[in-house]
Design an enzyme around this catalytic site. Structure first.
Site, PDB file in Angstrom:
ATOM      1  N   SER A  23     -20.716   9.153 -13.379  1.00 44.64           N
ATOM      2  CA  SER A  23     -20.379   9.343 -14.799  1.00 44.64           C
ATOM      3  C   SER A  23     -21.305  10.427 -15.354  1.00 44.64           C
ATOM      4  O   SER A  23     -22.317  10.752 -14.725  1.00 44.64           O
ATOM      5  CB  SER A  23     -20.637   8.030 -15.546  1.00 44.64           C
ATOM      6  OG  SER A  23     -20.595   8.220 -16.952  1.00 44.64           O
TER       7      SER A  23
ATOM      8  N   TYR B  97     -25.421   0.364 -17.239  1.00 47.08           N
ATOM      9  CA  TYR B  97     -24.374   1.288 -16.775  1.00 47.08           C
ATOM     10  C   TYR B  97     -25.008   2.607 -16.319  1.00 47.08           C
ATOM     11  O   TYR B  97     -24.691   3.122 -15.243  1.00 47.08           O
ATOM     12  CB  TYR B  97     -23.371   1.520 -17.903  1.00 47.08           C
ATOM     13  CG  TYR B  97     -22.175   2.371 -17.512  1.00 47.08           C
ATOM     14  CD1 TYR B  97     -21.143   1.841 -16.743  1.00 47.08           C
ATOM     15  CD2 TYR B  97     -22.075   3.695 -17.916  1.00 47.08           C
ATOM     16  CE1 TYR B  97     -20.037   2.624 -16.392  1.00 47.08           C
ATOM     17  CE2 TYR B  97     -20.977   4.479 -17.570  1.00 47.08           C
ATOM     18  CZ  TYR B  97     -19.962   3.941 -16.811  1.00 47.08           C
ATOM     19  OH  TYR B  97     -18.873   4.712 -16.457  1.00 47.08           O
TER      20      TYR B  97
HETATM   21  N1  LIG Z   1     -13.195   6.353 -18.784  1.00 46.36           N
HETATM   22  C1  LIG Z   1     -14.316   7.050 -18.904  1.00 46.36           C
HETATM   23  O1  LIG Z   1     -14.593   7.642 -19.964  1.00 46.36           O
HETATM   24  C2  LIG Z   1     -15.269   7.144 -17.746  1.00 46.36           C
HETATM   25  C3  LIG Z   1     -16.347   8.024 -17.860  1.00 46.36           C
HETATM   26  C4  LIG Z   1     -17.244   8.126 -16.811  1.00 46.36           C
HETATM   27  C5  LIG Z   1     -17.063   7.374 -15.652  1.00 46.36           C
HETATM   28  N2  LIG Z   1     -15.998   6.523 -15.567  1.00 46.36           N
HETATM   29  C6  LIG Z   1     -15.856   5.749 -14.326  1.00 46.36           C
HETATM   30  O2  LIG Z   1     -14.542   5.925 -13.803  1.00 46.36           O
HETATM   31  C7  LIG Z   1     -14.226   4.801 -12.978  1.00 46.36           C
HETATM   32  C8  LIG Z   1     -12.835   4.313 -13.321  1.00 46.36           C
HETATM   33  O3  LIG Z   1     -12.869   3.724 -14.618  1.00 46.36           O
HETATM   34  P1  LIG Z   1     -11.686   3.901 -15.686  1.00 46.36           P
HETATM   35  O4  LIG Z   1     -12.236   4.700 -16.782  1.00 46.36           O
HETATM   36  O5  LIG Z   1     -10.452   4.319 -15.019  1.00 46.36           O
HETATM   37  O6  LIG Z   1     -11.608   2.397 -16.239  1.00 46.36           O
HETATM   38  P2  LIG Z   1     -10.456   1.275 -16.155  1.00 46.36           P
HETATM   39  O7  LIG Z   1     -11.066   0.042 -16.700  1.00 46.36           O
HETATM   40  O8  LIG Z   1      -9.210   1.783 -16.792  1.00 46.36           O
HETATM   41  O9  LIG Z   1     -10.201   1.133 -14.580  1.00 46.36           O
HETATM   42  C9  LIG Z   1     -11.179   0.540 -13.729  1.00 46.36           C
HETATM   43  C10 LIG Z   1     -10.476  -0.300 -12.688  1.00 46.36           C
HETATM   44  O10 LIG Z   1     -11.480  -0.886 -11.824  1.00 46.36           O
HETATM   45  C11 LIG Z   1     -11.089  -2.235 -11.564  1.00 46.36           C
HETATM   46  N3  LIG Z   1     -12.248  -3.055 -11.206  1.00 46.36           N
HETATM   47  C12 LIG Z   1     -13.282  -3.403 -12.004  1.00 46.36           C
HETATM   48  N4  LIG Z   1     -14.110  -4.214 -11.335  1.00 46.36           N
HETATM   49  C13 LIG Z   1     -13.585  -4.380 -10.093  1.00 46.36           C
HETATM   50  C14 LIG Z   1     -13.986  -5.116  -8.950  1.00 46.36           C
HETATM   51  N5  LIG Z   1     -15.110  -5.865  -8.939  1.00 46.36           N
HETATM   52  N6  LIG Z   1     -13.225  -5.048  -7.832  1.00 46.36           N
HETATM   53  C15 LIG Z   1     -12.090  -4.306  -7.823  1.00 46.36           C
HETATM   54  N7  LIG Z   1     -11.650  -3.612  -8.890  1.00 46.36           N
HETATM   55  C16 LIG Z   1     -12.393  -3.644 -10.009  1.00 46.36           C
HETATM   56  C17 LIG Z   1     -10.465  -2.707 -12.870  1.00 46.36           C
HETATM   57  O11 LIG Z   1      -9.654  -3.867 -12.686  1.00 46.36           O
HETATM   58  C18 LIG Z   1      -9.680  -1.465 -13.297  1.00 46.36           C
HETATM   59  O12 LIG Z   1      -8.363  -1.494 -12.774  1.00 46.36           O
HETATM   60  C19 LIG Z   1     -15.328   3.779 -13.221  1.00 46.36           C
HETATM   61  O13 LIG Z   1     -16.255   3.820 -12.145  1.00 46.36           O
HETATM   62  C20 LIG Z   1     -15.982   4.251 -14.510  1.00 46.36           C
HETATM   63  O14 LIG Z   1     -17.313   3.832 -14.605  1.00 46.36           O
HETATM   64  C21 LIG Z   1     -15.095   6.391 -16.576  1.00 46.36           C
END
Ligand SMILES: NC(=O)c1ccc[n+]([C@@H]2O[C@H](COP(=O)([O-])OP(=O)(O)OC[C@H]3O[C@@H](n4cnc5c(N)ncnc54)[C@H](O)[C@@H]3O)[C@@H](O)[C@H]2O)c1
Length: 280
Positions: free
Chosen positions: A147, A160
């Protein structure tokens, strides 16, 4: 002398793996890769979300309900995918992640542990499960989603930020270990992406002192500018170009630039710029 570029990685047409594919970036990646003739192996602990993603994919897909914190389950998944894979492997994206909003001094320890377990150990287990397969074939990329919070610290996001810095440190170390193997390790640093990350989060208090989670959800919707589809495209392009670090979105590029200019006092500058980045 310019440093040597990492070798280019082929993704299209190759078997790809995406964890956390039931929503957000993971779902968009699975859909994009499937659209480029990649057989995709996807997993998520949210079975409904996973099945919804699977239903949108026309090509070969293997979907598994799995908690990334479970090392044995990730090892078994890797074996199953290796048996199934209709094509050589392209990239393995350890993407599943969660967050909690709480101040460090008041933190519920079980929520900090939850974040570390999913974000850090989930990535390590996924990497260790699939790395031997990539090393055996002598190509492919381990793509670990960190991130912008793996580059900076941010109030109310201490666990986080710690987990995402850990993912970055682990992945960069691995990348150096892999030199000459044909396999690469890539750290991905998204800025704000329009996903369900905040809706799926645990919440106590945000950086403004709010204890109403709907306020943070609104704030996030206001600030996150990049679509999951764009994030997926940026990840694939970056991997194919052999990048070791992939920044996603103009906010991530701006933060990385700010960090070079103000490595310690970046937060003061961010606070001053805050009104400019909000949608009116
Ligand atoms: N959205 C943002 O702004 C952002 C920014 C920086 C980093 N990220 C990172 O991107 C990645 C994806 O997140 P996103 O934004 O798509 O969020 P999201 O919540 O839409 O998707 C995350 C997915 O991970 C799954 N998940 C969570 N815990 C789990 C587990 N223990 N086992 C299996 N699956 C699990 C959830 O069910 C969900 O489907 C994450 O690592 C997040 O930290 C997101």
């Amino acid at each position: 002398m310019m440093p040597a570029m990492a070798s280019r990685q082929i993704v299209a047409g190759r078997t790809c793996v995406v964890t956390g594919a039931g929503s957000g970036i993971g779902r968009a990646l699975a859909q994009r890769l499937a659209g480029q003739d990649c057989p995709v192996a996807i997993c998520d602990w949210d079975e409904d979300g996973l099945r919804d993603t699977e239903a949108t994919i026309a090509g070969p897909v293997l979907a598994k309900k799995l908690d990334v914190r479970d090392r044995g389950a990730q090892m078994a998944f890797a074996s199953e995918v290796a048996e199934w894979a209709p094509a050589p492997f392209g990239m393995v994206v350890c993407n599943a992640g969660v967050t909690v909003s709480q101040l460090a001094a008041e933190a519920a320890p079980e929520d900090d542990e939850w974040v570390m377990d999913v974000n850090f150990w989930g990535v390590i287990h996924g990497t260790r499960a699939f790395l031997p397969i990539l090393l055996e074939q002598g190509s492919g990329a381990i793509v670990n989603v960190s991130s912008v919070f793996g580059l900076i610290g941010f109030p109310s996001q201490s666990a986080y930020c710690a987990s995402k810095h850990a993912v970055r440190g682990y992945t960069e170390s691995l990348r150096h270990e892999l030199r000459g193997s044909g396999v690469t390790a890539v750290a991905v640093h998204p800025g704000g992406i329009q996903t369900n990350i905040v809706r799926h989060s645990r919440f106590h208090k945000d950086d403004q002192g709010n204890t109403d989670r709907t306020v943070l959800e609104r704030e996030f919707d206001n600030i996150a500018r990049t679509s999951p589809a764009k994030a997926a495209q940026t990840i694939q392009d970056g991997v194919e170009k052999g990048k070791g670090r992939i920044l996603i979105g103009p906010d991530a590029a701006m933060l990385a630039g700010l960090l070079r200019m103000a490595p310690v006092s970046y937060y003061s500058v961010m606070k001053r710029l805050e009104p400019l980045v909000r949608r009116s």
